[in-house]
Design a protein around this motif. Sequence first.
Motif, PDB file in Angstrom:
ATOM      1  N   UNK A  18      -1.098  -9.627   0.684  1.00 30.51           N
ATOM      2  CA  UNK A  18      -1.710  -8.325   0.461  1.00 30.51           C
ATOM      3  C   UNK A  18      -1.300  -7.340   1.551  1.00 30.51           C
ATOM      4  N   UNK A  19      -1.673  -6.115   1.328  1.00 27.61           N
ATOM      5  CA  UNK A  19      -1.416  -5.050   2.300  1.00 27.61           C
ATOM      6  C   UNK A  19      -2.662  -4.177   2.388  1.00 27.61           C
ATOM      7  N   UNK A  20      -3.140  -3.908   3.594  1.00 31.32           N
ATOM      8  CA  UNK A  20      -4.263  -3.006   3.792  1.00 31.32           C
ATOM      9  C   UNK A  20      -3.742  -1.581   3.962  1.00 31.32           C
ATOM     10  N   UNK A  21      -4.375  -0.664   3.253  1.00 36.62           N
ATOM     11  CA  UNK A  21      -4.077   0.758   3.392  1.00 36.62           C
ATOM     12  C   UNK A  21      -5.373   1.485   3.710  1.00 36.62           C
ATOM     13  N   UNK A  22      -5.368   2.310   4.731  1.00 42.29           N
ATOM     14  CA  UNK A  22      -6.499   3.184   5.029  1.00 42.29           C
ATOM     15  C   UNK A  22      -6.000   4.609   4.838  1.00 42.29           C
ATOM     16  N   UNK A  23      -6.390   5.224   3.731  1.00 45.20           N
ATOM     17  CA  UNK A  23      -5.826   6.511   3.350  1.00 45.20           C
ATOM     18  C   UNK A  23      -6.223   7.626   4.309  1.00 45.20           C
ATOM     19  N   UNK A  24      -7.423   7.518   4.879  1.00 45.05           N
ATOM     20  CA  UNK A  24      -7.880   8.518   5.841  1.00 45.05           C
ATOM     21  C   UNK A  24      -8.881   7.891   6.797  1.00 45.05           C
ATOM     22  N   UNK A  25      -8.848   8.338   8.044  1.00 40.40           N
ATOM     23  CA  UNK A  25      -9.863   7.904   9.009  1.00 40.40           C
ATOM     24  C   UNK A  25     -10.850   9.018   9.316  1.00 40.40           C
ATOM     25  N   UNK A  65       5.052   0.448  -0.954  1.00 37.52           N
ATOM     26  CA  UNK A  65       6.367  -0.043  -1.376  1.00 37.52           C
ATOM     27  C   UNK A  65       7.099  -0.792  -0.267  1.00 37.52           C
ATOM     28  N   UNK A  66       6.680  -0.620   0.984  1.00 36.02           N
ATOM     29  CA  UNK A  66       7.304  -1.363   2.083  1.00 36.02           C
ATOM     30  C   UNK A  66       7.161  -2.870   1.898  1.00 36.02           C
ATOM     31  N   UNK A  67       6.146  -3.303   1.146  1.00 35.17           N
ATOM     32  CA  UNK A  67       5.882  -4.727   0.939  1.00 35.17           C
ATOM     33  C   UNK A  67       6.431  -5.254  -0.385  1.00 35.17           C
ATOM     34  N   UNK A  77       3.737   2.761  -9.339  1.00 36.43           N
ATOM     35  CA  UNK A  77       4.803   2.271  -8.457  1.00 36.43           C
ATOM     36  C   UNK A  77       4.831   0.750  -8.389  1.00 36.43           C
ATOM     37  N   UNK A  78       3.651   0.107  -8.456  1.00 36.13           N
ATOM     38  CA  UNK A  78       3.535  -1.349  -8.328  1.00 36.13           C
ATOM     39  C   UNK A  78       2.634  -1.883  -9.438  1.00 36.13           C
ATOM     40  N   UNK A  79       3.140  -1.928 -10.667  1.00 36.28           N
ATOM     41  CA  UNK A  79       2.280  -2.261 -11.813  1.00 36.28           C
ATOM     42  C   UNK A  79       1.697  -3.671 -11.777  1.00 36.28           C
ATOM     43  N   UNK A  80       2.313  -4.585 -11.056  1.00 39.69           N
ATOM     44  CA  UNK A  80       1.830  -5.971 -11.026  1.00 39.69           C
ATOM     45  C   UNK A  80       0.916  -6.261  -9.833  1.00 39.69           C
ATOM     46  N   UNK A  81       0.609  -5.242  -9.070  1.00 43.24           N
ATOM     47  CA  UNK A  81      -0.216  -5.412  -7.869  1.00 43.24           C
ATOM     48  C   UNK A  81      -1.656  -5.013  -8.178  1.00 43.24           C
ATOM     49  N   UNK A  82      -2.614  -5.867  -7.792  1.00 44.01           N
ATOM     50  CA  UNK A  82      -4.030  -5.565  -7.996  1.00 44.01           C
ATOM     51  C   UNK A  82      -4.504  -4.573  -6.943  1.00 44.01           C
ATOM     52  N   UNK A  83      -5.343  -3.648  -7.378  1.00 37.92           N
ATOM     53  CA  UNK A  83      -5.887  -2.639  -6.479  1.00 37.92           C
ATOM     54  C   UNK A  83      -7.339  -2.980  -6.152  1.00 37.92           C
ATOM     55  N   UNK A  84      -7.570  -3.488  -4.943  1.00 34.48           N
ATOM     56  CA  UNK A  84      -8.928  -3.763  -4.457  1.00 34.48           C
ATOM     57  C   UNK A  84      -9.279  -2.630  -3.509  1.00 34.48           C
TER      58      UNK A  84
END
Length: 389
Positions: A57-64, A97-99, A132-139
């Motif tokens: 998985x990859x963690x993304x924090x869109x804003x702090x 997309x880096x992952x 962009x990543x249709x096979x990736x689950x969005x949690x």
Amino acid sequence: MDAGLKRELEEKVYVGERLTRADGEALYASDDLAWLGRLAHHRRTEKNGDRVMFNVNRHLNLTNVCTASCAYCSFQRKPGEKAAYTMRVKQAVEKALEMKDEQLTELHIVNGLHPTLPWKYYPRVLRALKEALPDVSLKCFTATEVQWFEKISGLPADEILDELIDAGLASLTGGGAEIFDWEIRQQIVDHDCHWEDWSRIHRLAHEKGLRTPATMLYGHIEEPRHRVDHVMRLRELQDETGGFVVFIPLRYQHDFHDSADGIVRNRIQAKTTMASPAESLKTFAVSRLMLDNFDHVKCFWVMHGLSVAQLSLNFGVDDLDGSVVEYKITHDADSYGTPDTMHREDLLTLIQDAGFRPVERNTRYEVVREFDAPMSLADRRREPQQVWA
């Protein structure tokens, strides 16, 4: 602990009898860590054998940027602060997309409660990521964020969840739980989402077919009875909905004094001591024993370190989260040596080195791939082994 009570608790565990609130408090009062580990490992093995789950998985924090100033939080920034940031949709997609080449299966997204971002920004980001990543689950998003979306949009959580699911949402995250008991919560939390709203939003998510995690932030100003109360509430909600897939104890972190801007944002740091490894292992064990209706207990290795993560597998834990890549909420606070990224091969080594069988999973805890069992101890002793710090 009284020897009679110890025998009584052990008998309850081995016959599968549900433990009570008083039992949970008694387990926390025990100083026999090996005994607690044995009981929790028995329960964990009954449910999951020798398997340890993980995901890529990859963690993304869109804003702090955040309107709240929770007493324990080192991640939040106010508008105009030097370290404040908010990603454009294109930036979020580029990060994800880096992952792509690592066979990513999940994006985990948690953010501050931004005061001016419009509600529509959030489903727009999800749609772009899913395209962009249709096979990736969005949690994505805590219950606290969903309640914030209610406030800024004027829509009820029911409609908000429908739109997010339509945009690609596969699961909420488990955050925003901290400690539910109001005695503690009022001292550490600076937003309006408490047990009533947190449970309401997860209940709605479960009704819509989502399976979600649940968390507990421990090791700050709470006492063991508050931890027991926390898991009791979750157990009752799980009895009702059956929608939780995993419980995740999260270790409270101190600010690192050399943080990027030199500011210590953790307002309870002066009166707290972070949980020791022994206290963490006890928390995993008691949680596993109390939550008989949760299939999985996770050690989020970023907050506990790799050695404690391996040890936790003998104290009730059967999931080690994933590759993570970048978890700013913790790494903005500490400098305790956990890496930013664990690749699939790193996780396989970590699990097999601890003597368990790795199983790659997806967001709903369905098996993606099973891997070989670890080498026998005799075979491992024939060659030097990597030591995990």
